[in-house]
Design an enzyme around this catalytic site. Sequence first.
Site, short mmCIF file in Angstrom:
data_model
loop_
_atom_site.label_atom_id
_atom_site.label_comp_id
_atom_site.label_asym_id
_atom_site.label_seq_id
_atom_site.Cartn_x
_atom_site.Cartn_y
_atom_site.Cartn_z
N HIS A 250 -35.14 19.53 35.13
CA HIS A 250 -36.05 19.10 35.65
C HIS A 250 -36.04 19.61 36.87
CE1 HIS A 250 -36.58 15.48 39.64
NE2 HIS A 250 -36.69 15.06 38.11
N GLU A 305 -36.70 10.91 30.97
CA GLU A 305 -37.38 10.38 29.61
C GLU A 305 -36.81 10.05 28.59
OE1 GLU A 305 -40.17 10.42 30.66
OE2 GLU A 305 -40.70 11.47 32.15
N1 COA Z 1 -35.80 23.05 27.09
C1 COA Z 1 -35.94 24.49 26.50
N2 COA Z 1 -35.59 25.05 27.96
C2 COA Z 1 -36.23 24.62 29.37
C3 COA Z 1 -36.29 23.29 29.15
C4 COA Z 1 -36.25 22.87 28.38
N3 COA Z 1 -37.22 21.10 28.57
N4 COA Z 1 -36.59 22.72 31.00
C5 COA Z 1 -36.04 23.83 31.12
N5 COA Z 1 -35.72 24.99 30.78
C6 COA Z 1 -35.82 26.32 30.57
C7 COA Z 1 -37.08 28.05 30.30
O1 COA Z 1 -36.35 28.27 29.71
C8 COA Z 1 -37.42 28.03 31.59
O2 COA Z 1 -37.41 29.36 31.79
P1 COA Z 1 -38.63 29.31 31.02
O3 COA Z 1 -39.30 29.60 32.24
O4 COA Z 1 -38.28 31.40 30.53
O5 COA Z 1 -39.17 29.16 29.66
C9 COA Z 1 -36.29 27.22 32.86
O6 COA Z 1 -35.17 27.27 32.22
C10 COA Z 1 -36.49 27.67 33.81
O7 COA Z 1 -37.34 26.87 33.78
P2 COA Z 1 -38.87 26.16 34.28
O8 COA Z 1 -40.15 25.56 33.91
O9 COA Z 1 -38.59 26.54 35.87
O10 COA Z 1 -38.23 24.60 35.30
P3 COA Z 1 -38.95 23.37 36.20
O11 COA Z 1 -37.98 22.54 37.10
O12 COA Z 1 -40.29 24.47 36.61
O13 COA Z 1 -39.21 22.67 35.49
C11 COA Z 1 -39.28 20.48 33.78
C12 COA Z 1 -38.73 21.07 35.04
C13 COA Z 1 -39.06 19.10 33.92
C14 COA Z 1 -40.72 20.19 33.75
C15 COA Z 1 -38.86 21.17 32.40
O14 COA Z 1 -37.37 20.86 32.74
C16 COA Z 1 -39.25 20.80 31.20
O15 COA Z 1 -40.32 20.76 30.67
N6 COA Z 1 -39.08 19.84 30.71
C17 COA Z 1 -39.44 19.40 29.10
C18 COA Z 1 -40.21 18.52 29.40
C19 COA Z 1 -39.81 16.97 30.11
O16 COA Z 1 -38.58 16.51 29.92
N7 COA Z 1 -40.31 16.34 30.95
C20 COA Z 1 -39.58 14.76 31.78
C21 COA Z 1 -40.30 15.59 32.74
S1 COA Z 1 -38.74 13.82 33.81
#
Ligand code: COA
Length: 364
Positions: A250, A305
Amino acid sequence: MTDERPYSPGLEGVIAAETALGYVDGEKGRLLYRGYRIGDLVEHGTYPAVANLLWTGDWEPEHRMATGEIPDGVLTTLQALPKTAKPMDALRTAVSAWGATQALTYPPTPEQARALTAFSPSALAAFARLRAGQEPVASDPSLDLVPGFLYQLTGTKPDAGTARALDAYFVVGAEHGLNASTFTARVIVSTRSDLASSVAGAIGALKGPLHGGAPSEVVEQLHQVGSVERAEQWVKETLDKGERLMGFGHRVYRAYDPRAAALRKVAQSMDKKPEWLDLAIKVEDVALRVLAERHPERALKTNVEYYAAAVLQGVGLTPDLFPATFALARHAGWTAHVIEQSADNRLIRPDARYTGPQERDLPA
Ligand code: COA
């Protein structure tokens, strides 16, 4: 043309509003609505009481609200949409059409908020039936908003457990600080536009996959896992491919998402659990362990989610209705923010740093 003021892409870290509505504490994994813990609101409240709390500041647990009528012109509009339209597009269109029938005045009021929040579930249910070739079901004023929505969707009054589970989902989805759709709603009303325009815009913002979430993708991934025995191998292979685990991570929460904790309890207490719930609970343990090993630097925990998928599927909604159902729940928060913004309004009009060419002559 130089401007040395700091620029924050995505406005990350910028305080762009003051609010007394929702407090999201990512470090401690807390979510408060007007100071009350989300877990307590789920346990002791209903969506109408929580919406009323957000609009007025008053906690009246007995507060009731039924779904609303669909004005004729709006129903005609819904009938004119292609059956293949996405439910989110239909809902956005319905809210816009509803606004055209209301002569809404500025500033927006709790009465306007109540009317729109009551109308939208009827509109979404009507569209879901129309696209299936069925007649819309009229609102039943004896039913509270969430069971009323399920009744208009299916034509059958839901049992108490089903209604309670979806109501909990609505409470959990009602408000979440200055997220993208809520900010959109505040920007629109800051021009002294009206409540329906603000909510139609907010639905547009929520429609994007970066915001509207993907509980349906959680269901899909659990199907891929298939069995507890395969969980560890599947999680590792998925991460090895550079893919993300849906329902984890998140932007704000570094602790366990309190909404996931509340919905996990609700999902476990449902009579009609999806058959994959036990698998989901076991896969969660494996996923949390593997994510902690792979990312010791970043706390990646379960997000809302993951268990939203279980509740929404358990109450019988089809996955393509999940995003629009989330939009129905968020009506309370959007409209409360719109009221709050207009009570102490300043037109939201930030600056952009100009990166184009210097002043020059047109080519001869
Ligand atoms: N699974 C695996 N690795 C994950 C992850 C996940 N669900 N969420 C984050 N990471 C890791 C990634 O390796 C990422 O590194 P990378 O950019 O080198 O790939 C690192 O953590 C940081 O992620 P980042 O994208 O900067 O986090 P964010 O704060 O921008 O993203 C989300 C938040 C929710 C978009 C992200 O965690 C995600 O895509 N989750 C899966 C989709 C989901 O459940 N969405 C509903 C959200 S309520």
